[in-house]
Design a protein around this motif. Structure first.
Motif, PDB file in Angstrom:
ATOM      1  N   ALA A  18     -13.867 -46.718  27.560  1.00  0.00           N
ATOM      2  CA  ALA A  18     -13.015 -45.651  28.189  1.00  0.00           C
ATOM      3  C   ALA A  18     -12.211 -45.009  26.973  1.00  0.00           C
ATOM      4  N   MET A  19     -11.947 -45.383  26.107  1.00  0.00           N
ATOM      5  CA  MET A  19     -11.302 -44.891  24.807  1.00  0.00           C
ATOM      6  C   MET A  19     -12.287 -43.906  24.245  1.00  0.00           C
ATOM      7  N   ALA A  20     -13.768 -44.474  24.088  1.00  0.00           N
ATOM      8  CA  ALA A  20     -14.560 -43.660  23.488  1.00  0.00           C
ATOM      9  C   ALA A  20     -14.852 -42.735  24.281  1.00  0.00           C
ATOM     10  N   ASP A  21     -14.984 -42.930  25.625  1.00  0.00           N
ATOM     11  CA  ASP A  21     -15.319 -41.592  26.643  1.00  0.00           C
ATOM     12  C   ASP A  21     -14.116 -40.662  26.596  1.00  0.00           C
ATOM     13  N   ALA A  22     -13.014 -41.129  26.285  1.00  0.00           N
ATOM     14  CA  ALA A  22     -11.849 -40.204  26.313  1.00  0.00           C
ATOM     15  C   ALA A  22     -11.735 -39.163  25.277  1.00  0.00           C
ATOM     16  N   ILE A  23     -12.220 -39.594  24.097  1.00  0.00           N
ATOM     17  CA  ILE A  23     -12.234 -38.749  22.925  1.00  0.00           C
ATOM     18  C   ILE A  23     -13.578 -38.201  22.519  1.00  0.00           C
ATOM     19  N   GLY A  24     -14.610 -38.368  23.435  1.00  0.00           N
ATOM     20  CA  GLY A  24     -16.093 -37.872  23.495  1.00  0.00           C
ATOM     21  C   GLY A  24     -16.767 -38.507  22.295  1.00  0.00           C
ATOM     22  N   LEU A  25     -16.802 -39.896  22.334  1.00  0.00           N
ATOM     23  CA  LEU A  25     -17.688 -40.629  21.253  1.00  0.00           C
ATOM     24  C   LEU A  25     -18.433 -41.591  21.981  1.00  0.00           C
ATOM     25  N   HIS A  26     -19.217 -41.885  21.182  1.00  0.00           N
ATOM     26  CA  HIS A  26     -20.162 -43.210  21.492  1.00  0.00           C
ATOM     27  C   HIS A  26     -19.277 -44.515  21.225  1.00  0.00           C
ATOM     28  N   VAL A  27     -19.335 -45.429  22.180  1.00  0.00           N
ATOM     29  CA  VAL A  27     -18.491 -46.579  22.038  1.00  0.00           C
ATOM     30  C   VAL A  27     -18.609 -47.095  20.547  1.00  0.00           C
ATOM     31  N   ASN A  28     -19.903 -47.353  19.981  1.00  0.00           N
ATOM     32  CA  ASN A  28     -19.780 -47.996  18.817  1.00  0.00           C
ATOM     33  C   ASN A  28     -19.248 -47.167  17.734  1.00  0.00           C
ATOM     34  N   SER A  29     -18.864 -45.928  17.746  1.00  0.00           N
ATOM     35  CA  SER A  29     -18.225 -45.158  16.895  1.00  0.00           C
ATOM     36  C   SER A  29     -16.707 -45.553  16.847  1.00  0.00           C
ATOM     37  N   TRP A  30     -16.186 -45.684  18.220  1.00  0.00           N
ATOM     38  CA  TRP A  30     -14.951 -46.279  18.104  1.00  0.00           C
ATOM     39  C   TRP A  30     -14.767 -47.475  17.498  1.00  0.00           C
ATOM     40  N   LYS A  31     -15.704 -48.569  17.930  1.00  0.00           N
ATOM     41  CA  LYS A  31     -15.610 -49.995  17.214  1.00  0.00           C
ATOM     42  C   LYS A  31     -15.759 -49.722  15.793  1.00  0.00           C
ATOM     43  N   LYS A  32     -16.199 -48.936  15.409  1.00  0.00           N
ATOM     44  CA  LYS A  32     -16.294 -48.784  13.716  1.00  0.00           C
ATOM     45  C   LYS A  32     -14.880 -48.389  13.169  1.00  0.00           C
ATOM     46  N   TYR A  33     -14.514 -47.420  14.156  1.00  0.00           N
ATOM     47  CA  TYR A  33     -12.974 -46.952  13.639  1.00  0.00           C
ATOM     48  C   TYR A  33     -11.977 -48.229  13.820  1.00  0.00           C
ATOM     49  N   GLU A  34     -12.205 -48.949  14.636  1.00  0.00           N
ATOM     50  CA  GLU A  34     -11.038 -49.916  15.194  1.00  0.00           C
ATOM     51  C   GLU A  34     -11.305 -50.963  13.960  1.00  0.00           C
ATOM     52  N   SER A  35     -12.598 -51.196  13.248  1.00  0.00           N
ATOM     53  CA  SER A  35     -12.732 -52.371  12.485  1.00  0.00           C
ATOM     54  C   SER A  35     -12.544 -51.554  10.992  1.00  0.00           C
ATOM     55  N   GLY A  36     -12.280 -50.362  10.887  1.00  0.00           N
ATOM     56  CA  GLY A  36     -12.321 -49.742   9.405  1.00  0.00           C
ATOM     57  C   GLY A  36     -13.719 -49.421   8.876  1.00  0.00           C
ATOM     58  N   GLN A  37     -14.768 -49.649   9.302  1.00  0.00           N
ATOM     59  CA  GLN A  37     -15.985 -49.350   8.873  1.00  0.00           C
ATOM     60  C   GLN A  37     -16.301 -48.071   8.712  1.00  0.00           C
ATOM     61  N   ALA A  38     -15.618 -47.046   9.582  1.00  0.00           N
ATOM     62  CA  ALA A  38     -15.926 -45.638   9.306  1.00  0.00           C
ATOM     63  C   ALA A  38     -14.481 -45.018   9.608  1.00  0.00           C
ATOM     64  N   MET A  39     -14.532 -43.860   9.463  1.00  0.00           N
ATOM     65  CA  MET A  39     -13.052 -42.873   9.625  1.00  0.00           C
ATOM     66  C   MET A  39     -13.583 -41.723  10.290  1.00  0.00           C
ATOM     67  N   PRO A  40     -12.894 -41.462  11.362  1.00  0.00           N
ATOM     68  CA  PRO A  40     -13.000 -40.473  12.315  1.00  0.00           C
ATOM     69  C   PRO A  40     -12.749 -38.940  11.588  1.00  0.00           C
ATOM     70  N   SER A  41     -13.394 -37.894  12.286  1.00  0.00           N
ATOM     71  CA  SER A  41     -13.329 -36.550  11.686  1.00  0.00           C
ATOM     72  C   SER A  41     -12.018 -36.329  12.255  1.00  0.00           C
ATOM     73  N   LEU A  42     -11.440 -35.235  11.632  1.00  0.00           N
ATOM     74  CA  LEU A  42     -10.096 -34.606  11.707  1.00  0.00           C
ATOM     75  C   LEU A  42     -10.059 -34.106  13.433  1.00  0.00           C
ATOM     76  N   ASP A  43     -11.167 -33.755  14.021  1.00  0.00           N
ATOM     77  CA  ASP A  43     -11.084 -33.547  15.387  1.00  0.00           C
ATOM     78  C   ASP A  43     -10.759 -34.815  16.248  1.00  0.00           C
ATOM     79  N   ALA A  44     -11.935 -35.652  15.718  1.00  0.00           N
ATOM     80  CA  ALA A  44     -11.730 -36.900  16.638  1.00  0.00           C
ATOM     81  C   ALA A  44     -10.148 -37.550  16.397  1.00  0.00           C
TER      82      ALA A  44
END
Length: 117
Positions: A18-44
């Motif tokens: 639901a969080m990924a959908d709310a911000i327009g991302l794939h759920v795997n991207s959100w999981k990477k943000y949560e775990s610190g494996q990736a950083m979101p863009s400014l828009d995200a």
């Protein structure tokens, strides 16, 4: 740099999907943000902050990284108890001091750059 998420989306009733959908991302991207494996863009980041109802500073900085020190916090709390017209005077004085300090820094940097060339 790890995205500092103090507000748990689950507390707002949002699953990872639901969080990924709310911000327009794939759920795997959100999981990477949560775990610190990736950083979101400014828009995200803006979309995450909006969805969680927090500021981007709240997401990016630890609790004590951006706020005033304890002494200033107490003084700001005292100022907030003043009548509105006196708060306006305090704001004007602070703004003047900040502008004075910034212009002094700018002038020093300009002089240093001029001396180097």
């Amino acid at each position: 740099m790890i995205l500092y998420i103090q507000t748990d989306p689950k507390e707002l009733g949002l699953s990872q999907q639901a969080m990924a959908d709310a911000i327009g991302l794939h759920v795997n991207s959100w999981k990477k943000y949560e775990s610190g494996q990736a950083m979101p863009s400014l828009d995200a980041l803006k979309k995450i902050a909006t969805t969680l109802h927090v500021s981007t500073d709240y997401l990016l900085f630890d609790e004590h990284e951006r706020g005033p020190d304890d002494t200033l916090t107490l003084q700001f709390e005292a100022v907030s108890q003043l009548p509105e017209n006196e708060q306006a005077v305090v704001r004007e004085v602070l703004e003047s001091l900040i502008i004075k300090y910034q212009s002094r820094r700018w002038d020093s940097a300009r002089k240093a750059a001029k001396e180097e060339s």
